[in-house]
Each structure stands twice: as structure tokens, then as C-alpha cells.
Design a protein around this motif. Structure first.
Motif, PDB file in Angstrom:
ATOM      1  N   HIS A 144       0.856  -1.189   0.000  1.00 49.39           N
ATOM      2  CA  HIS A 144       0.000   0.000   0.000  1.00 49.39           C
ATOM      3  C   HIS A 144       0.892   1.239   0.000  1.00 49.39           C
ATOM      4  O   HIS A 144       1.813   1.346   0.813  1.00 49.39           O
ATOM      5  CB  HIS A 144      -0.896   0.000   1.243  1.00 49.39           C
ATOM      6  CG  HIS A 144      -1.773   1.207   1.358  1.00 49.39           C
ATOM      7  ND1 HIS A 144      -2.606   1.615   0.333  1.00 49.39           N
ATOM      8  CD2 HIS A 144      -1.952   2.094   2.360  1.00 49.39           C
ATOM      9  CE1 HIS A 144      -3.258   2.700   0.720  1.00 49.39           C
ATOM     10  NE2 HIS A 144      -2.881   3.015   1.947  1.00 49.39           N
ATOM     11  N   ARG A 145       0.609   2.166  -0.910  1.00 51.42           N
ATOM     12  CA  ARG A 145       1.365   3.417  -0.958  1.00 51.42           C
ATOM     13  C   ARG A 145       0.486   4.530  -0.397  1.00 51.42           C
ATOM     14  O   ARG A 145      -0.691   4.641  -0.745  1.00 51.42           O
ATOM     15  CB  ARG A 145       1.765   3.745  -2.399  1.00 51.42           C
ATOM     16  CG  ARG A 145       2.572   5.024  -2.536  1.00 51.42           C
ATOM     17  CD  ARG A 145       3.105   5.183  -3.960  1.00 51.42           C
ATOM     18  NE  ARG A 145       3.764   6.480  -4.122  1.00 51.42           N
ATOM     19  CZ  ARG A 145       3.125   7.591  -4.492  1.00 51.42           C
ATOM     20  NH1 ARG A 145       1.825   7.552  -4.742  1.00 51.42           N
ATOM     21  NH2 ARG A 145       3.783   8.732  -4.615  1.00 51.42           N
ATOM     22  N   GLY A 198       7.527  12.277  -1.123  1.00 50.91           N
ATOM     23  CA  GLY A 198       6.461  12.632  -0.196  1.00 50.91           C
ATOM     24  C   GLY A 198       5.460  11.511   0.009  1.00 50.91           C
ATOM     25  O   GLY A 198       4.249  11.736   0.108  1.00 50.91           O
ATOM     26  N   SER A 199       5.961  10.286   0.094  1.00 50.80           N
ATOM     27  CA  SER A 199       5.037   9.164   0.299  1.00 50.80           C
ATOM     28  C   SER A 199       5.738   8.054   1.069  1.00 50.80           C
ATOM     29  O   SER A 199       6.966   8.048   1.213  1.00 50.80           O
ATOM     30  CB  SER A 199       4.544   8.608  -1.043  1.00 50.80           C
ATOM     31  OG  SER A 199       5.594   7.952  -1.725  1.00 50.80           O
ATOM     32  N   ILE A 200       4.930   7.144   1.576  1.00 46.15           N
ATOM     33  CA  ILE A 200       5.478   5.921   2.164  1.00 46.15           C
ATOM     34  C   ILE A 200       4.827   4.733   1.471  1.00 46.15           C
ATOM     35  O   ILE A 200       3.726   4.844   0.929  1.00 46.15           O
ATOM     36  CB  ILE A 200       5.232   5.826   3.686  1.00 46.15           C
ATOM     37  CG1 ILE A 200       3.733   5.795   3.991  1.00 46.15           C
ATOM     38  CG2 ILE A 200       5.920   6.960   4.427  1.00 46.15           C
ATOM     39  CD1 ILE A 200       3.396   5.417   5.429  1.00 46.15           C
ATOM     40  N   THR A 201       5.539   3.618   1.480  1.00 50.41           N
ATOM     41  CA  THR A 201       4.984   2.373   0.954  1.00 50.41           C
ATOM     42  C   THR A 201       5.149   1.310   2.028  1.00 50.41           C
ATOM     43  O   THR A 201       6.222   1.194   2.630  1.00 50.41           O
ATOM     44  CB  THR A 201       5.705   1.941  -0.332  1.00 50.41           C
ATOM     45  OG1 THR A 201       5.585   2.989  -1.299  1.00 50.41           O
ATOM     46  CG2 THR A 201       5.096   0.663  -0.895  1.00 50.41           C
ATOM     47  N   ILE A 202       4.083   0.578   2.286  1.00 51.70           N
ATOM     48  CA  ILE A 202       4.106  -0.461   3.317  1.00 51.70           C
ATOM     49  C   ILE A 202       3.705  -1.793   2.701  1.00 51.70           C
ATOM     50  O   ILE A 202       2.714  -1.879   1.968  1.00 51.70           O
ATOM     51  CB  ILE A 202       3.129  -0.141   4.462  1.00 51.70           C
ATOM     52  CG1 ILE A 202       3.458   1.212   5.073  1.00 51.70           C
ATOM     53  CG2 ILE A 202       3.189  -1.216   5.538  1.00 51.70           C
ATOM     54  CD1 ILE A 202       2.457   1.628   6.125  1.00 51.70           C
ATOM     55  N   CYS A 203       4.482  -2.799   2.998  1.00 52.05           N
ATOM     56  CA  CYS A 203       4.123  -4.179   2.637  1.00 52.05           C
ATOM     57  C   CYS A 203       3.938  -4.931   3.940  1.00 52.05           C
ATOM     58  O   CYS A 203       4.796  -4.878   4.821  1.00 52.05           O
ATOM     59  CB  CYS A 203       5.221  -4.851   1.821  1.00 52.05           C
ATOM     60  SG  CYS A 203       5.807  -3.891   0.435  1.00 52.05           S
TER      61      CYS A 203
END
Lengths: 142, 87
Positions: A4-5, A136-141
């Protein structure tokens, strides 16, 4: 592994996504609800701050009371004001964007602001987090 | 008025040495003056605690875990962040 970004958007004041991420920190939307045997509490959707400096995940005590979270322990905890004893609650946490859910402990603290939940390294133990400062974002797995 | 879970905390302290010797890293489910069982995960302890005791008080504590630490930045930075900024 669901990914999810979370873009941290510019606002009307001309603040860039990079600045929003830097100032507000990486955040993830969560559903939280009380765990009970005979009834399932209604989930509340909140933004949570992901804090790699915190060992454990925390919730604002006022929100814990509103949700009716069950007290399952007391714990000494060291924070800005030095050592203090805090309630420990259990809750179900769900990140809809990640199709991820977990029954876990949340330490009750007085946060006085938004977001009312801090996700610590206990949460990150099951995740890969990519912090994209320039984007300016994060990505989570998870 | 007794503090909630006071009895369970006393039970855990009484059993602490044995639990740390035999069940380090597991989650102890404590009710009243007895340790009910230990579990590999918090979720399993929570599920069993709710099944056995429902809304009655019970305690779950990780055996041998150090006291949690919040970074100074966590609460300080959190309280001083702009609350209007969400992604």
C-alpha cells in the motif's frame, strides 16, 4: 505480500508533499475495535503515526475509553516525562488497504492531538516500510 | 479501592522467577491468584482469555520483556505536529 502506498498530499497553503511527510511523519489509516467475547465493538477509523523510535504501539487514553478497550495489564514506560505507569489494552487493529489485521497490545498514553495512535516497532516487525522523502510518500508491505 | 488487576499483578510477581526460567518470551495469561497458561503469541493468549473469562478481569503479560520505551521524539514531536496535516 499486500503493498500500500500512502501519498502525503500538498495542501491549499502550498506545502509540498515532501514537507507534509517531513512535518507530520509517516501515517497509515487503521480501523481499531474492542475485543470482547460476546460482542464486537464498532470499529473506529483513525490515522496512525508510524514511529520507528517507539518500541511499542500506543493509543490515546481518551480514545481507548471511547472504544471500550479491555484493560489487560499495567506497564512502566519511559517517555518524555520520565518513567510512569500506563494501562495496557488489547484491541483488534486492521489496515483495510493492506488486508492486514492483528489482535495486539496498545499502551495507553495521553497524546493530546492527532493522530491518536502511534505504531511502533512491534507493528513494523511484520512489515516492510519504505520512506520516500523526495516523493512525499510511504509504501508499506505487510 | 483496589487498582484493577492488582491481584493478577501480584500473582505474576510471585511466579516471575519460575515463568522467566521456564517460559521466557511467551505470553502469560493470569486470572486471580493463578497463572492459567502461557502462549506463543499475544493473539492466542487474548483469544483464550476471552473464551475462558469473557468480560471478567484477566491479565496478559509477556514473560521477561523489558519495560517499553517511548522515544522522546514520539510524544514531543507528536504533540507539536500540525494536527491538520493528514496524508
Amino acid at each position: 505480500m499486500p503493498t500500500h502506498r500512502v501519498p502525503h498530499s500538498s495542501d491549499a497553503r502550498g506545502v509540498t508533499p515532501q514537507q507534509v511527510l517531513a512535518r507530520s511523519g509517516p501515517r497509515l489509516q487503521l480501523e481499531i475495535r474492542a475485543l470482547r467475547r460476546d460482542w464486537a465493538g464498532s470499529p473506529v477509523t483513525v490515522w496512525a503515526l508510524i514511529d520507528t523510535g517507539a518500541a511499542e504501539s500506543c493509543i490515546d487514553e481518551a480514545l481507548a475509553g471511547t472504544l471500550g478497550l479491555k484493560l489487560i495489564d499495567w506497564s512502566g514506560m519511559t517517555g518524555i516525562g520520565g518513567p510512569a505507569e500506563h494501562p495496557v489494552y488489547m484491541a483488534e487493529l486492521r489496515a483495510p488497504a493492506l488486508a492486514w489485521s492483528l489482535k495486539d497490545r496498545l499502551y495507553g498514553v495521553r497524546i493530546d492531538g492527532e493522530p491518536p495512535v502511534i505504531l511502533g516497532r512491534d507493528f513494523l516487525a511484520s512489515c516492510v516500510l519504505i520512506y520516500d522523502g523526495p516523493g512525499g510518500s510511504i509504501t508499506i508491505c505487510a | 479501592m483496589a487498582k484493577p488487576l492488582e491481584q493478577e499483578i501480584g500473582t505474576f510477581e510471585r511466579e516471575r522467577a519460575r515463568l522467566e526460567r521456564e517460559h521466557g518470551g511467551k505470553f502469560a495469561l493470569v486470572k486471580g491468584d493463578g497463572v492459567v497458561a502461557t502462549f506463543d503469541t499475544f493473539a492466542n493468549a487474548a483469544t483464550e482469555g476471552l473464551r475462558l473469562f469473557g468480560d471478567e478481569p484477566f491479565m496478559i503479560r509477556e514473560v521477561g520483556a523489558p519495560a517499553p520505551r517511548l522515544s522522546v521524539g514520539t510524544l514531543y514531536g507528536h504533540r507539536h505536529a500540525d494536527p491538520s496535516r493528514t496524508p
